[in-house]
Scaffold this motif. Structure first.
Motif, mmCIF file in Angstrom:
data_model
loop_
_atom_site.group_PDB
_atom_site.id
_atom_site.type_symbol
_atom_site.label_atom_id
_atom_site.label_comp_id
_atom_site.label_asym_id
_atom_site.label_seq_id
_atom_site.Cartn_x
_atom_site.Cartn_y
_atom_site.Cartn_z
ATOM 1 N N GLU A 262 -66.913 -87.085 -61.461
ATOM 2 C CA GLU A 262 -68.178 -86.948 -62.181
ATOM 3 C C GLU A 262 -68.755 -85.535 -62.055
ATOM 4 O O GLU A 262 -69.123 -84.909 -63.057
ATOM 5 C CB GLU A 262 -69.203 -87.962 -61.666
ATOM 6 N N GLN A 263 -68.861 -85.038 -60.824
ATOM 7 C CA GLN A 263 -69.496 -83.742 -60.622
ATOM 8 C C GLN A 263 -68.678 -82.618 -61.253
ATOM 9 O O GLN A 263 -69.244 -81.692 -61.849
ATOM 10 C CB GLN A 263 -69.702 -83.464 -59.137
ATOM 11 N N GLU A 266 -69.442 -82.637 -64.866
ATOM 12 C CA GLU A 266 -70.784 -82.110 -65.116
ATOM 13 C C GLU A 266 -70.805 -80.588 -64.971
ATOM 14 O O GLU A 266 -71.474 -79.889 -65.751
ATOM 15 C CB GLU A 266 -71.780 -82.758 -64.166
ATOM 16 N N SER A 404 -73.003 -94.916 -59.009
ATOM 17 C CA SER A 404 -72.753 -93.604 -59.589
ATOM 18 C C SER A 404 -73.803 -93.227 -60.628
ATOM 19 O O SER A 404 -74.137 -92.050 -60.784
ATOM 20 C CB SER A 404 -71.359 -93.577 -60.224
ATOM 21 N N ARG A 405 -74.329 -94.223 -61.332
ATOM 22 C CA ARG A 405 -75.277 -93.962 -62.407
ATOM 23 C C ARG A 405 -76.499 -93.183 -61.912
ATOM 24 O O ARG A 405 -77.031 -92.322 -62.622
ATOM 25 C CB ARG A 405 -75.726 -95.274 -63.028
ATOM 26 N N HIS A 407 -76.793 -90.851 -59.790
ATOM 27 C CA HIS A 407 -76.555 -89.418 -59.621
ATOM 28 C C HIS A 407 -75.900 -88.783 -60.844
ATOM 29 O O HIS A 407 -76.053 -87.581 -61.078
ATOM 30 C CB HIS A 407 -75.685 -89.178 -58.387
ATOM 31 N N HIS A 408 -75.165 -89.584 -61.610
ATOM 32 C CA HIS A 408 -74.398 -89.055 -62.735
ATOM 33 C C HIS A 408 -74.580 -89.987 -63.937
ATOM 34 O O HIS A 408 -73.668 -90.743 -64.290
ATOM 35 C CB HIS A 408 -72.918 -88.945 -62.366
ATOM 36 N N GLY A 412 -71.011 -91.147 -64.779
ATOM 37 C CA GLY A 412 -70.811 -92.216 -63.806
ATOM 38 C C GLY A 412 -70.403 -93.533 -64.426
ATOM 39 O O GLY A 412 -69.407 -94.153 -64.003
#
Length: 512
Positions: A262-263, A266, A404-405, A407-408, A412
């Motif tokens: 995810e990161q 992003e 995950s949602r 943070h992302h 996520g």
């Protein structure tokens, strides 16, 4: 897994190639680990033109380089080699510098599901002078490319969808994934047990034997690095020079393929947004990176309220994150422009209720939302479910999505969503344990959004005899070759392949 925009992409055989391919007869029986497989290792396939029809441009390009193609017979089930057979397509571009020939270099382009043969001429060009010293070998893995397909008759080329915004959305995606798995059992159930990296590695070793080689060199891209790891674990001592580009660490493939990226995605999206902000006059997405990313967020929010109509397609909350992910990983000016045009189209659809697809979306949407590339998605998923089956309880995925949602919120719910593997027939073999050490050149960019740089570092630790070539300031996935054209990377890889000597220490190149 490759969704980024990519082109899907008659000479007689030279005397030298005919001589090279005739070496099969000299292969000792000991080359086959199991004597019941001798007939496969000793076969003499019919080598012929690589051109299949008048529209076969890759085949014509291969023939122009003196290549020959063949169908190599393998057993679908290696535990019963006396039964029926299937074919694995192979192409060989012969070494032209016979006096200094190194051996055979096998290429796998990744996916899983990407063909090797159709991209072999591009790899040949990237090798430059080194190409003259290798018999360059493309093997389309079973059910891929020029082979008979594994076809589940899906309405899409990929199972990937975002989980949505609430429990009802997730349950809708659970039903969607269960349906995809059911289609595979119904339409390709006789082949599913035999689609795996372990069997692809076995096929690769049969080809090694057919070519009369005690050892092969290997260039693996993305998923191809995992296939190479599996091959070295199953057939130790049968590799010479090994290059992995976009390096998977085997344990990170579970519980599902894109988990944990995810990161990195992003970061790649922000990198693109920074570029797009410099030309707000052309694209109208925002004059700062934050403003451009806010535009992306508004597009997704609009898709949550009501599907975006683009041409004849309706892009909902499950699809828009997939589109954003699918175009990352190239790190090229042209791709940056393509992404900006796509987001501009989606923005127009969000604001006006409808938009006509730009050229990139016109190419991408039929693949994602019709059955035209069903065989690709079917085969890719069959490999993934065999190699990294993951959890079978939907609640595991739901908890991962919700965690995950927070943070992302964009990626996520995409990377943690449930997959068809939760409903797949259990594979007949466990995933391969890679616990060996192999001298290899590992190549990865620090910002790779497909395969985390930390995976390359972990694989380097696992294989202390390897060397790691780090590409800094790059969000590129797979950096060796003509497209990215990084001279530092290409020269390092080609020097190693030519000499067989790894760098004395790890190296760093700069992206761009």
């Amino acid at each position: 897994m490759k969704l980024a925009y990519r082109n899907r992409l008659h000479f007689r055989a030279t005397t030298a190639l005919v001589a090279a391919l005739s070496l099969t007869a000299a292969l000792p029986a000991s080359a086959a680990a199991d004597h019941s497989l001798d007939r496969y290792y000793r076969q003499s396939p019919a080598w012929k033109s690589c051109v299949r029809n008048a529209e076969d441009t890759p085949g014509k390009q291969l023939d122009a380089l003196g290549a020959r193609c063949a169908a190599v017979k393998v057993p679908p089930d290696y535990t019963h080699p006396g039964g029926r057979t299937i074919s694995v397509a192979v192409a060989v571009i012969p070494a032209t510098d016979r006096a200094h020939r190194i051996g055979a270099l096998v290429v796998n382009e990744g996916g899983p599901g990407d063909p090797a043969i159709d991209y072999l001429t591009t790899r040949h060009t990237a090798l430059k002078k080194v190409a003259a010293r290798f018999d360059l070998v493309g093997i389309d893995p079973r059910f891929v490319g020029r082979n008979a397909p594994l076809e589940c008759r899906w309405p899409t080329s990929t199972y990937m969808r975002a989980a949505g915004v609430d429990r009802a959305d997730f349950l809708r995606m659970t039903a969607f994934q269960r349906g995809l798995a059911a289609k595979c059992r119904r339409n390709a159930g006789d082949l599913l047990p035999y689609a795996s990296s372990r069997n692809a590695a076995r096929d690769m070793d049969v080809v090694r034997g057919v070519l009369g080689r005690r050892r092969i060199s290997y260039l693996g891209i993305s998923y191809g690095t995992y296939l190479g790891e599996v091959y070295t674990a199953m057939f130790p001592g049968r590799t010479d020079r090994v290059v992995f580009d976009g390096v998977h660490e085997p344990r990170h493939l579970a519980p599902w393929a894109e988990y944990g990226t995810e990161q990195a995605n992003e970061n790649a999206l922000r990198h693109w947004a920074t570029w797009a902000a410099t030309d707000n006059a052309a694209y109208g997405l925002g004059s700062t990176a934050d403003a451009v990313l806010a535009t992306v967020d508004r597009v997704q929010a609009a898709a949550v309220r009501k599907p975006l109509v683009v041409g004849t397609y309706k892009l909902d909350r499950h699809a828009v994150p997939l589109l954003m992910y699918g175009v990352l990983g190239e790190d090229l000016r042209q791709t940056d422009q393509d992404i900006a045009v796509m987001v501009r189209t989606l923005k127009r659809a969000a604001e006006t209720g409808r938009a006509e697809p730009d050229p990139g979306l016109a190419e991408l949407l039929p693949s994602l939302f019709t059955g035209q590339d069903s065989a690709y998605g079917s085969t890719q998923t069959a490999y993934l479910c065999a190699d990294t089956p993951g959890p079978r309880d939907p609640e595991v995925f739901w908890r991962a999505v919700e965690h995950s949602r927070a943070h992302h919120p964009l990626f996520g719910p995409l990377f943690n969503d449930i997959t068809p593997c939760a409903f797949w027939t259990r594979p007949p073999e466990r995933p391969t344990v890679v616990d060996n050490d192999v001298p290899a050149l590992l190549v990865n960019s620090t910002g790779d959004p497909r395969v985390l740089y930390s995976e390359a570092q972990a694989m380097h630790t696992r294989w202390p005899s390897s060397r790691l070539l780090t590409v800094r300031n790059s969000d590129r996935h797979a950096v060796y070759g003509l497209t990215y054209a990084n001279a530092c990377v290409n020269d390092t890889v080609n020097t190693y392949l030519a000499s067989g000597r790894l760098p004395s220490a790890d190296l760093t190149c700069t992206g761009g």
